[in-house]
Design an enzyme around this catalytic site. Structure first.
Site, short mmCIF file in Angstrom:
data_model
loop_
_atom_site.label_atom_id
_atom_site.label_comp_id
_atom_site.label_asym_id
_atom_site.label_seq_id
_atom_site.Cartn_x
_atom_site.Cartn_y
_atom_site.Cartn_z
N ASP A 46 0.85 -1.20 0.00
CA ASP A 46 0.00 0.00 0.00
C ASP A 46 0.88 1.25 0.00
O ASP A 46 1.56 1.53 0.98
CB ASP A 46 -0.90 0.02 1.25
N TYR A 51 2.67 9.83 0.07
CA TYR A 51 3.75 9.30 0.90
C TYR A 51 5.14 9.61 0.32
O TYR A 51 6.15 9.37 0.99
CB TYR A 51 3.62 7.77 1.08
N LYS A 76 -2.58 5.90 -4.57
CA LYS A 76 -3.74 6.78 -4.34
C LYS A 76 -3.47 8.18 -4.84
O LYS A 76 -2.34 8.66 -4.75
CB LYS A 76 -4.05 6.88 -2.83
N HIS A 109 -7.78 9.22 -2.36
CA HIS A 109 -7.25 9.07 -1.00
C HIS A 109 -8.17 9.65 0.08
O HIS A 109 -8.21 9.17 1.21
CB HIS A 109 -5.89 9.78 -0.93
N1 LIG Z 1 -5.77 5.67 3.38
C1 LIG Z 1 -5.38 6.37 4.42
O1 LIG Z 1 -5.80 7.51 4.63
C2 LIG Z 1 -4.40 5.76 5.37
C3 LIG Z 1 -4.23 6.33 6.66
C4 LIG Z 1 -3.32 5.72 7.54
C5 LIG Z 1 -2.62 4.60 7.12
N2 LIG Z 1 -2.78 4.10 5.86
C6 LIG Z 1 -2.03 2.91 5.40
O2 LIG Z 1 -2.12 1.90 6.39
C7 LIG Z 1 -0.80 1.51 6.79
C8 LIG Z 1 -0.80 1.05 8.23
O3 LIG Z 1 -1.16 2.10 9.09
P1 LIG Z 1 -0.12 2.76 10.10
O4 LIG Z 1 1.24 2.55 9.58
O5 LIG Z 1 -0.55 4.15 10.33
O6 LIG Z 1 -0.40 2.01 11.47
P2 LIG Z 1 -0.31 0.47 11.98
O7 LIG Z 1 0.11 -0.46 10.90
O8 LIG Z 1 -1.57 0.22 12.71
O9 LIG Z 1 0.84 0.57 13.08
C9 LIG Z 1 2.15 0.91 12.76
C10 LIG Z 1 2.89 1.15 14.08
O10 LIG Z 1 2.94 -0.06 14.82
C11 LIG Z 1 4.30 -0.42 15.10
N3 LIG Z 1 4.38 -1.88 14.89
C12 LIG Z 1 4.18 -2.55 13.74
N4 LIG Z 1 4.30 -3.87 13.91
C13 LIG Z 1 4.60 -4.05 15.22
C14 LIG Z 1 4.85 -5.19 16.02
N5 LIG Z 1 4.81 -6.41 15.51
N6 LIG Z 1 5.15 -5.00 17.34
C15 LIG Z 1 5.18 -3.76 17.87
N7 LIG Z 1 4.95 -2.64 17.17
C16 LIG Z 1 4.66 -2.78 15.85
C17 LIG Z 1 5.13 0.34 14.09
O11 LIG Z 1 6.39 0.69 14.65
P3 LIG Z 1 7.78 0.18 13.97
O12 LIG Z 1 7.84 0.74 12.59
O13 LIG Z 1 8.79 0.76 14.92
O14 LIG Z 1 7.71 -1.33 14.00
C18 LIG Z 1 4.31 1.61 13.87
O15 LIG Z 1 4.60 2.56 14.89
C19 LIG Z 1 0.02 2.78 6.51
O16 LIG Z 1 1.40 2.51 6.49
C20 LIG Z 1 -0.56 3.22 5.18
O17 LIG Z 1 -0.02 2.45 4.13
C21 LIG Z 1 -3.68 4.65 5.00
#
Ligand SMILES: NC(=O)c1ccc[n+]([C@@H]2O[C@H](COP(=O)([O-])OP(=O)(O)OC[C@H]3O[C@@H](n4cnc5c(N)ncnc54)[C@H](OP(=O)(O)O)[C@@H]3O)[C@@H](O)[C@H]2O)c1
Length: 286
Positions: A46, A51, A76, A109
C-alpha cells in the site's frame, strides 16, 4: 498468488488479505520492505502519492526479485491532484515513480477538495478519470479511501463503476459498523488501515492476555481479528523482525469467543488513531 490468502473484489480481482503499509509516519524502511517481499511472502503493498515513496517501493520490488504479476500494488491520488485531467496526470506520474505499467488498485485518498471542503463535482470528475483508467486496463480495480456514507452517496449520483474498495481506519479500538455494512451492501471490500492502531494494540491488557493464552503476538491477534471480520489488513513496520511477525496470521484462528472478547474492546475503549474530520486535509499524514 496461488499460495497467498486472498479476497475477491466484485470485479473478480483477487486482493491478498494481508498487505504492508508504507505511510511516511514513523518512517519508511527499505530493508523492511525488501524483507517483507523476499522472506515473508507479502505480496500486497500500500503506497500513495502523498507518501512520496513510490520510487522507494519500486527500488524494494526490484531488489526483492519478486516479479510484477505476483504483486498487488495500491496507490492513491491526493486531493491536490483532483479534477479530471490532473487525476490522470497524477496517476501517470505514480505509475512512472513506481516503475510499473499498471496498478492493481488505485484510490481517491480522501473525500475532500484541495481547499478542505467537499466539492462533489471535483470528486466526481476525479472518479470519472479513474473509471476511464480502469476501462483502459491501467488499473485492475479502483476505489476510495476515508469515504463516509455521505461521500459515497454523493459519488453514487454520477458513478458508472461502483468502487471495488473503501480503505478506512479499522482496528480493535475502532470498528465503524454502519459504514462497513453499507460498503459491503454495495459489494465494496473494506481494506483496514492502521490495523495495529499505530502500535497501541500492543499495550492493551485484553490483547496481551489473549496473546499469552494463544502463544501469539499482540500484532497477530489484532490483524487476525480484522481478517476474521472479512476485511483486508495493511499493517506497517520499519523493522524486519516485526514485519515477519506481522505476516504470520494465517496459521491460527480466533475462536468465536475470542472474537467476541475482542469485539468488546471498541465498545468499552473505542478510539480512532486518526481523525481526518477534525483537521485540514493538507495537514494530515494519511
Ligand atoms: N488511506 C489512508 O488515509 C491511510 C491512513 C493511515 C494509514 N494508511 C495505510 O495503512 C498503513 C498502516 O497504518 P499505520 O502505519 O498508520 O499504522 P499500523 O500499521 O496500525 O501501526 C504501525 C505502528 O505499529 C508499530 N508496529 C508494527 N508492527 C509491530 C509489532 N509487531 N510489534 C510492535 N509494534 C509494531 C510500528 O512501529 P515500527 O515501525 O517501529 O515497528 C508503527 O509505529 C500505513 O502505512 C498506510 O499504508 C492509510
Amino acid at each position: 498468488m496461488e499460495t497467498i490468502d486472498c479476497l475477491t473484489l466484485w470485479n473478480g480481482v483477487r486482493i491478498p488479505t494481508l498487505g504492508i503499509g508504507t505511510s511516511f509516519v514513523g518512517g519508511y524502511s527499505h530493508e523492511a520492505m525488501v524483507h517483507a517481499l523476499k522472506h515473508c511472502n507479502v505480496r500486497h503493498i500500500d503506497t500513495a502519492r502523498k507518501y512520496h515513496n513510490e520510487h522507494l517501493v519500486a527500488m524494494a520490488i526490484l531488489e526483492s526479485g519478486v516479479v510484477r504479476d505476483k504483486l498487488f500494488i495500491t496507490s492513491k491520488a491526493w486531493p491536490s491532484d483532483y479534477g479530471y485531467e490532473s487525476t490522470k496526470t497524477a496517476f501517470r506520474e505514480s505509475l512512472q515513480q513506481t516503475q510499473v505499467d499498471y496498478f492493481d488498485l488505485y484510490l481517491l485518498h480522501f473525500p475532500k477538495s484541495p481547499d478542505g471542503t467537499s466539492d462533489k463535482k471535483l470528486i466526481s470528475e476525479s472518479w470519472k478519470a479513474l473509471e476511464e483508467l480502469y476501462a483502459q486496463g491501467l488499473c485492475k480495480s479502483i476505489g476510495v479511501s476515508n469515504f463516509e456514507i455521505s461521500d459515497i452517496e454523493n459519488l453514487k449520483e454520477t458513478w458508472t463503476v461502483i468502487p471495488m474498495v473503501n480503505q478506512i481506519e479499522v482496528h480493535v479500538f475502532y470498528y465503524p459498523k454502519e459504514l462497513i455494512e453499507y460498503c459491503q451492501g454495495l459489494g465494496m471490500q473494506i481494506v483496514a488501515y492502521c490495523p495495529l492502531a499505530k502500535g497501541k494494540v500492543m499495550a492493551h491488557h485484553v490483547i496481551i492476555n489473549m496473546a499469552d493464552k494463544l502463544s501469539r503476538k499482540c500484532s497477530q491477534i489484532a490483524s487476525r481479528w480484522v481478517i476474521q471480520h472479512g476485511l483486508a489488513a495493511i499493517p506497517k513496520s520499519t523493522k524486519c523482525s516485526r514485519v515477519e511477525e506481522n505476516s504470520k496470521v494465517f496459521d491460527f484462528t480466533l475462536s468465536d469467543e475470542d472474537m467476541e472478547t475482542l469485539n468488546q474492546i471498541h465498545v468499552t475503549d473505542g478510539q480512532r488513531v486518526t481523525d481526518p474530520r477534525r483537521v485540514r486535509f493538507d495537514q494530515l499524514a494519511l
